[in-house]
Design a protein around this motif. Structure first.
Motif, PDB file in Angstrom:
ATOM      1  N   ILE A 105      13.260   3.656  -0.809  1.00 34.84           N
ATOM      2  CA  ILE A 105      12.835   2.425   0.083  1.00 34.84           C
ATOM      3  C   ILE A 105      11.032   2.477   0.047  1.00 34.84           C
ATOM      4  O   ILE A 105      10.631   4.031   0.364  1.00 34.84           O
ATOM      5  N   PHE A 106      10.220   1.996   0.414  1.00 35.88           N
ATOM      6  CA  PHE A 106       9.000   1.495   0.570  1.00 35.88           C
ATOM      7  C   PHE A 106       9.074   1.104   1.448  1.00 35.88           C
ATOM      8  O   PHE A 106       9.813  -0.185   1.632  1.00 35.88           O
ATOM      9  N   LYS A 107       7.762   1.289   1.817  1.00 36.03           N
ATOM     10  CA  LYS A 107       7.193   0.576   3.078  1.00 36.03           C
ATOM     11  C   LYS A 107       5.684   0.042   2.373  1.00 36.03           C
ATOM     12  O   LYS A 107       4.997   0.327   2.237  1.00 36.03           O
ATOM     13  N   GLN A 108       5.437  -1.715   3.174  1.00 34.92           N
ATOM     14  CA  GLN A 108       4.285  -2.062   3.067  1.00 34.92           C
ATOM     15  C   GLN A 108       3.529  -2.491   4.161  1.00 34.92           C
ATOM     16  O   GLN A 108       4.261  -3.030   4.970  1.00 34.92           O
ATOM     17  N   ASN A 109       1.963  -2.249   3.655  1.00 32.76           N
ATOM     18  CA  ASN A 109       1.740  -2.983   5.172  1.00 32.76           C
ATOM     19  C   ASN A 109       0.974  -4.093   4.739  1.00 32.76           C
ATOM     20  O   ASN A 109       2.061  -4.929   4.232  1.00 32.76           O
ATOM     21  N   LEU A 110       1.150  -4.776   6.061  1.00 36.85           N
ATOM     22  CA  LEU A 110       1.594  -5.941   6.612  1.00 36.85           C
ATOM     23  C   LEU A 110       0.161  -6.840   6.327  1.00 36.85           C
ATOM     24  O   LEU A 110       0.068  -8.141   6.796  1.00 36.85           O
ATOM     25  N   SER A 111      -1.049  -6.232   6.484  1.00 35.20           N
ATOM     26  CA  SER A 111      -2.476  -6.710   6.222  1.00 35.20           C
ATOM     27  C   SER A 111      -2.972  -5.638   5.426  1.00 35.20           C
ATOM     28  O   SER A 111      -2.236  -4.053   5.260  1.00 35.20           O
TER      29      SER A 111
ATOM     30  N   TRP B 189      -5.496  -4.351   5.943  1.00 35.56           N
ATOM     31  CA  TRP B 189      -6.432  -3.386   6.955  1.00 35.56           C
ATOM     32  C   TRP B 189      -5.614  -2.908   8.059  1.00 35.56           C
ATOM     33  O   TRP B 189      -6.611  -1.813   8.794  1.00 35.56           O
ATOM     34  N   LEU B 190      -4.632  -3.416   8.436  1.00 31.54           N
ATOM     35  CA  LEU B 190      -3.232  -2.878   9.456  1.00 31.54           C
ATOM     36  C   LEU B 190      -2.779  -1.204   9.372  1.00 31.54           C
ATOM     37  O   LEU B 190      -2.041  -1.856   8.277  1.00 31.54           O
ATOM     38  N   PRO B 191      -3.089  -0.727   9.580  1.00 31.81           N
ATOM     39  CA  PRO B 191      -2.029   0.569   9.245  1.00 31.81           C
ATOM     40  C   PRO B 191      -1.210   0.726   9.424  1.00 31.81           C
ATOM     41  O   PRO B 191      -0.779  -0.373  10.480  1.00 31.81           O
ATOM     42  N   LYS B 192      -0.190   1.102   9.035  1.00 34.61           N
ATOM     43  CA  LYS B 192       1.057   1.387   9.460  1.00 34.61           C
ATOM     44  C   LYS B 192       2.084   2.075  10.433  1.00 34.61           C
ATOM     45  O   LYS B 192       1.943   3.475  10.480  1.00 34.61           O
ATOM     46  N   VAL B 193       1.436   1.802  11.278  1.00 35.83           N
ATOM     47  CA  VAL B 193       1.636   2.447  12.632  1.00 35.83           C
ATOM     48  C   VAL B 193       3.065   0.988  13.583  1.00 35.83           C
ATOM     49  O   VAL B 193       2.073   0.363  13.531  1.00 35.83           O
ATOM     50  N   PHE B 194       3.332   1.847  14.397  1.00 37.99           N
ATOM     51  CA  PHE B 194       4.184   0.954  15.663  1.00 37.99           C
ATOM     52  C   PHE B 194       5.266   0.188  14.801  1.00 37.99           C
ATOM     53  O   PHE B 194       5.588  -0.943  15.321  1.00 37.99           O
ATOM     54  N   GLY B 195       5.361   0.135  13.603  1.00 31.55           N
ATOM     55  CA  GLY B 195       6.092  -0.712  12.419  1.00 31.55           C
ATOM     56  C   GLY B 195       5.558  -1.529  12.677  1.00 31.55           C
ATOM     57  O   GLY B 195       6.311  -2.813  11.879  1.00 31.55           O
TER      58      GLY B 195
ATOM     59  N   THR C  88       3.959   2.019  -0.193  1.00 23.32           N
ATOM     60  CA  THR C  88       4.425   3.858   0.286  1.00 23.32           C
ATOM     61  C   THR C  88       5.509   4.215   0.193  1.00 23.32           C
ATOM     62  O   THR C  88       6.541   3.462   0.868  1.00 23.32           O
ATOM     63  N   PRO C  89       5.970   5.099  -1.066  1.00 23.47           N
ATOM     64  CA  PRO C  89       7.443   5.817  -0.057  1.00 23.47           C
ATOM     65  C   PRO C  89       7.458   6.130   1.255  1.00 23.47           C
ATOM     66  O   PRO C  89       6.779   5.790   2.463  1.00 23.47           O
TER      67      PRO C  89
END
Length: 188
Positions: free
Chosen positions: A67-73, A75-81, A130-131
């Motif tokens: 499973i990977f996760k991708q920032n939605l932008s 500049w936006l950190p990967k927080v709060f889903g 990132t993973p």
């Protein structure tokens, strides 16, 4: 839409904040994630199993899942889903991504992992990828990519709309990962 025919329908590479009013009850398939400007084939629930019988690589054994996760932008950190989450599957001959967004379920295929992980329909994904945090898992002997497609069909995932907090990309990525890894009582 007839088999293997492309459509201008699309899945975005990130989930919108909508409640799923754009949900199409379709799966969007991109045969080569590396090819820029390609439109995915739009496949209905009724066409799903017949369509994928004709797709090269679906009889491949599942080797590994992430499973990977991708920032939605950028500049936006990967927080709060606030990120998009998706599953990457390595099979005998291809890599596949399985994703859910506000329009439908998206599947793409490529010869290398980087092209389904870092690219989306020929365009580099926005923000870092990132993973998600769980260790990659091995596929179970005998499980194929067709088993994932069958699982999507039999569990009615194309008829289950998108909801920003209850049925989103995070939820869908976890379900596929757990079914492949046979965790939490789930299996393909």
């Amino acid at each position: 839409m007839s088999s293997l025919q492309s459509s201008s329908g699309s899945c975005s590479s990130g989930s919108s904040a909508s409640g799923g009013s754009d949900w199409t009850s379709s799966l969007y398939f991109t045969a080569n994630a590396k090819t820029p400007g390609i439109y995915p084939a739009k496949i209905s629930d009724e066409e799903l199993m017949d369509y994928f019988k004709k797709v090269e690589g679906t009889e491949d054994q599942i080797i590994r899942v992430w499973i990977f996760k991708q920032n939605l932008s950028a500049w936006l950190p990967k927080v709060f889903g606030a990120w998009h989450e998706f599953t990457v599957v390595e099979s005998t001959n291809y890599f596949w991504s399985f994703e859910k967004d506000s329009k439908g379920i998206c599947v793409q295929r490529a010869k290398t992992r980087v092209h389904v992980k870092d690219w989306y329909r020929g365009v580099e994904r926005t923000g870092s990828v990132t993973p998600e945090g769980r260790d990659p898992q091995k596929g179970r002997e005998g499980d194929t990519v067709n088993d994932i497609i069958w699982w999507i069909y039999k569990e009615n995932y194309l008829k289950r709309g998108y909801h920003a907090t209850k049925s989103n990309c995070h939820y869908f990525a976890s379900l596929i990962f757990e079914a492949i890894a046979r965790q939490k009582g789930r299996r393909l």
